[in-house]
Design an enzyme around this catalytic site. Structure first.
Site, PDB file in Angstrom:
ATOM      1  CG  ASP A  71      -0.288  -6.409  -1.290  1.00 24.25           C
ATOM      2  OD1 ASP A  71      -0.519  -5.921  -2.399  1.00 24.25           O
ATOM      3  OD2 ASP A  71       0.833  -6.804  -0.928  1.00 24.25           O
ATOM      4  CE  LYS A  78      -2.736   0.972  -0.926  1.00 24.22           C
ATOM      5  NZ  LYS A  78      -1.940  -0.084  -0.309  1.00 24.22           N
ATOM      6  N   GLY A 112      -0.697  -2.358  -7.105  1.00 26.40           N
ATOM      7  CA  GLY A 112      -1.730  -3.225  -7.682  1.00 26.40           C
ATOM      8  C   GLY A 112      -3.029  -3.069  -6.925  1.00 26.40           C
ATOM      9  CG  HIS A 113      -5.187  -0.110  -6.009  1.00 27.80           C
ATOM     10  ND1 HIS A 113      -5.335   1.253  -6.006  1.00 27.80           N
ATOM     11  CD2 HIS A 113      -4.382  -0.403  -4.988  1.00 27.80           C
ATOM     12  CE1 HIS A 113      -4.635   1.761  -5.014  1.00 27.80           C
ATOM     13  NE2 HIS A 113      -4.031   0.779  -4.384  1.00 27.80           N
ATOM     14  CD  GLN A 148       4.147   1.339  -3.883  1.00 23.04           C
ATOM     15  OE1 GLN A 148       4.353   2.532  -3.791  1.00 23.04           O
ATOM     16  NE2 GLN A 148       3.760   0.800  -5.014  1.00 23.04           N
TER      17      GLN A 148
END
Ligand code: IMP
Length: 428
Positions: free
Chosen positions: A13, A16, A40-41, A223
């Site tokens: 988190d 990125k 999650g992006h 990650q």
């Protein structure tokens, strides 16, 4: 520069998405090489918000997007994500998306196992995303996994499923959970297989072609290094290798494919899930960072734990990841703090240590040793030139470079793509 690898340098988190999107707009090919839909992006393009989980970020810009064999694929999650993009008028076709034949699949029984195990662990839980990632990687290493290509051979699938379900059902039954019949898994795969198989591709051959054509390839890590199964804060890690060395293994491209390796770190630290976090703050500053930084998980919505920048851990990420440079994100979140702190070592049993220990009880007892620096009142929000940063902010960045041993190639001062300070070594 023909390829760039982006990885998180903390516990994930780090932001990125912004850097990946900026590079994806220049790249020809974007490759995922590990993880799954636990990632999650969030991308914001022209005011539209796109949330990515399993798909490489290139899909938003219609770049060739590759899911390499190092990724564990939940076919249902993949189709849902593709459908979500369709609602946002982005059609993901087999011309754009290439999924490696030998990707291990995440099946409903993996999800059930992940959640049952976490429940059984009670207070000792890892805080997984509950999406079956760990059990799927276990099955890969145990040579039990069903791979995407197995869906094309019913006779293979038949005996592979027997082996897999014998194992899964024994575990589920031992935890008092519902077991799965072969008939229901076969029916599930018969329904979903024809929808995902059009995306199947022989990825190593394609990658060799892209390299021969000198295409600009972006390897998109999910990650972060401190969640790497070997080099992270084990056992509070994910189940894949997140380090840049995984790019070649996870996409069939060999050890030199990754190009420039950029680690992404926040100007402070956050973590979701359980596990050691020596610089975690439980005071008003921690709350301030969480609120100002909007620190809630993209995928699970969980509040992120917040703390000061830990130079010891980022230095380890620089070393084990072979990072060429760092991007420091969310510098503006520190604006207005009277002082800022950087962890430069730990106190353990009355002694100073300068590295993070592997033993778990020692990790719990660590007390961070801080270097305190003056904060800055001025806003850094939106600054695009390093010379315009307040003196104290500049010194803070320089100190991060000194302590981690990595050059800061990028500083991000807002969620907007253009609000970025670039140094000369990463010009693409
Ligand atoms: P798993 O990957 O679902 O097995 O979760 C293992 C650990 O990795 C947990 O602490 C998760 O919160 C963490 N994790 C997994 N994916 C991400 C991510 O994309 N960002 C941050 N943490 C993650």
């Amino acid at each position: 520069m023909s390829s760039v690898t982006i990885v998180g340098a903390q516990w994930g988190d780090e932001g990125k998405g912004k850097i990946v999107d900026w590079l994806a707009s220049r790249a020809d090919v974007v490759v995922r090489f590990q993880g799954g839909h636990n990632a999650g992006h969030t991308l914001v393009i022209d005011g539209e918000i796109y949330k990515l989980s399993l798909l490489p970020s290139g899909v938003v810009r219609k770049k060739i997007s590759v899911i390499g064999n190092g990724v564990v694929v939940d076919p249902q999650a993949l189709l849902k994500e593709i459908a979500r993009f369709k609602e946002q008028n982005i059609e993901i076709t087999p011309q754009i998306l290439k999924v490696a034949e030998n990707c291990p699949l995440i099946l409903p029984s993996h999800v059930a196992l992940d959640q049952a195990r976490e429940k059984a662990r009670g207070e000792k839980k890892i805080g997984t995303t509950g999406r079956g990632i760990g059990p799927a990687y276990e099955d890969k290493v145990a040579r039990r996994a069903i791979r995407l290509c197995d869906l094309t051979e019913p006779e293979t699938l038949d005996w592979r499923l027997d082996e897999l379900l014998t194992h899964h059902n024994a575990l589920l039954a031992s935890m008092g959970e519902k077991t799965f019949t072969k008939a229901e898994v076969v029916a599930y795969l018969a329904d979903i297989g024809p929808k995902v198989l059009p995306f199947m591709a022989h990825v190593p051959e394609l990658m060799a072609e892209y390299q021969a054509q000198d295409k600009f390839i972006l390897f998109e890590g999910a990650q972060a290094i401190m969640l790497d199964v070997d080099h992270g804060t084990y056992p509070f890690v994910t189940s894949s290798n997140t380090v840049p060395s995984q790019t070649g293994v996870g996409s069939g491209t060999g050890p030199r494919a990754g190009g420039y390796i950029l680690g992404i770190a926040k100007a402070y630290t956050t973590r979701v899930g359980e596990g050691p976090f020596p610089t975690e703050l439980f005071d008003d500053v921690g709350k301030y960072l969480g609120e100002k930084g909007h620190e809630f998980g993209t995928i699970t919505g969980r509040a992120r734990r917040c703390g000061w920048f830990d130079a010891v851990l980022v230095k380890r990420a620089v070393q084990v990841g072979g990072l060429d440079g760092l991007a420091i994100m969310k510098l503006d979140v520190l604006d207005g703090l009277k002082e800022v702190k950087i962890c430069i070592g730990y106190e353990l049993n009355g002694q100073q240590i300068n590295r993070f220990p592997y033993t778990l009880e020692a990790q719990k007892r660590l007390k961070p040793i801080y270097e305190t620096m003056p904060g800055w009142d001025q806003s850094t929000y939106g600054i695009r030139d390093r010379s315009e940063l307040p003196d104290a902010a500049n010194k803070y960045i320089t100190r991060i470079e000194e302590l981690t041993g990595a050059k800061v190639s990028i500083i991000s001062t807002s969620p907007e793509r253009e609000d970025t300070i670039m140094s000369g070594d990463l010009l693409v």
